[in-house]
Design a protein around this motif. Structure first.
Motif, PDB file in Angstrom:
ATOM      1  N   TRP A   6     -14.009 -20.360  -1.479  1.00 38.47           N
ATOM      2  CA  TRP A   6     -14.762 -20.384  -2.734  1.00 38.47           C
ATOM      3  C   TRP A   6     -15.668 -21.602  -2.778  1.00 38.47           C
ATOM      4  CZ3 TRP A   6     -15.088 -16.329  -5.778  1.00 38.47           C
ATOM      5  CH2 TRP A   6     -14.123 -15.334  -5.646  1.00 38.47           C
ATOM      6  N   ILE A  26     -17.411 -11.730   0.588  1.00 37.35           N
ATOM      7  CA  ILE A  26     -16.366 -10.709   0.675  1.00 37.35           C
ATOM      8  C   ILE A  26     -16.692  -9.617   1.687  1.00 37.35           C
ATOM      9  CG2 ILE A  26     -15.426 -11.095  -1.627  1.00 37.35           C
ATOM     10  CD1 ILE A  26     -17.068  -8.613  -2.536  1.00 37.35           C
ATOM     11  N   CYS A  35     -19.202 -12.160  -4.017  1.00 33.79           N
ATOM     12  CA  CYS A  35     -18.546 -11.965  -5.296  1.00 33.79           C
ATOM     13  C   CYS A  35     -18.648 -13.278  -6.063  1.00 33.79           C
ATOM     14  CB  CYS A  35     -17.089 -11.604  -5.042  1.00 33.79           C
ATOM     15  SG  CYS A  35     -16.098 -11.532  -6.527  1.00 33.79           S
ATOM     16  N   VAL A  46     -15.167 -11.522 -13.057  1.00 36.44           N
ATOM     17  CA  VAL A  46     -15.425 -11.295 -11.635  1.00 36.44           C
ATOM     18  C   VAL A  46     -16.609 -10.343 -11.539  1.00 36.44           C
ATOM     19  CG1 VAL A  46     -14.512 -10.370  -9.475  1.00 36.44           C
ATOM     20  CG2 VAL A  46     -13.005 -11.642 -11.014  1.00 36.44           C
ATOM     21  N   LYS A  69      -9.340 -15.437  -8.844  1.00 37.07           N
ATOM     22  CA  LYS A  69      -9.362 -15.570  -7.383  1.00 37.07           C
ATOM     23  C   LYS A  69      -8.315 -14.665  -6.743  1.00 37.07           C
ATOM     24  CE  LYS A  69     -11.199 -20.255  -7.051  1.00 37.07           C
ATOM     25  NZ  LYS A  69     -10.923 -21.651  -6.626  1.00 37.07           N
ATOM     26  N   VAL A  72      -9.599 -11.048  -6.760  1.00 40.64           N
ATOM     27  CA  VAL A  72     -10.579 -10.827  -5.690  1.00 40.64           C
ATOM     28  C   VAL A  72      -9.876 -10.709  -4.340  1.00 40.64           C
ATOM     29  CG1 VAL A  72     -12.544 -11.809  -4.446  1.00 40.64           C
ATOM     30  CG2 VAL A  72     -12.466 -11.940  -6.941  1.00 40.64           C
ATOM     31  N   LEU A  76     -10.733  -7.133  -3.388  1.00 39.07           N
ATOM     32  CA  LEU A  76     -12.018  -7.166  -2.692  1.00 39.07           C
ATOM     33  C   LEU A  76     -11.959  -7.971  -1.401  1.00 39.07           C
ATOM     34  CD1 LEU A  76     -14.395  -7.870  -5.719  1.00 39.07           C
ATOM     35  CD2 LEU A  76     -13.718  -5.664  -4.791  1.00 39.07           C
TER      36      LEU A  76
END
Length: 79
Positions: A6, A26, A35, A46, A69, A72, A76
């Motif tokens: 991130w 992603i 993302c 998100v 997080k 995701v 994803l």
């Protein structure tokens, strides 16, 4: 599952210098390459972009940055 890295989007920091937006790569076949997580005040949204950096779609609202997080990473993840 690959670990997501991130990054903070410092251009979106609030007036006190606190981060309000994060992004990660992603490479999802449906949702695209990146993302974003946005601090919306009451929740963390998100978002994904379908290719053009102009039309973002919010997929889910989470109570915290950690839960966003996690969402995701589980929904994803890099493929």
């Amino acid at each position: 599952m690959s670990k997501l890295n991130w990054n903070i989007v410092h251009e979106c920091d609030d007036e006190d210098g606190n981060p309000t937006q994060w992004y990660s790569e992603i490479n999802h076949p449906k949702y695209g390459k990146y993302c974003w997580i946005n601090d919306m005040g009451d929740y963390f949204g998100v978002e994904v972009d379908y290719g053009g950096f102009t039309e973002f779609t919010e997929l889910v609202e989470c109570k915290s940055l950690i839960s966003a997080k996690r969402w995701v990473a589980t929904q994803l993840k890099k493929r």
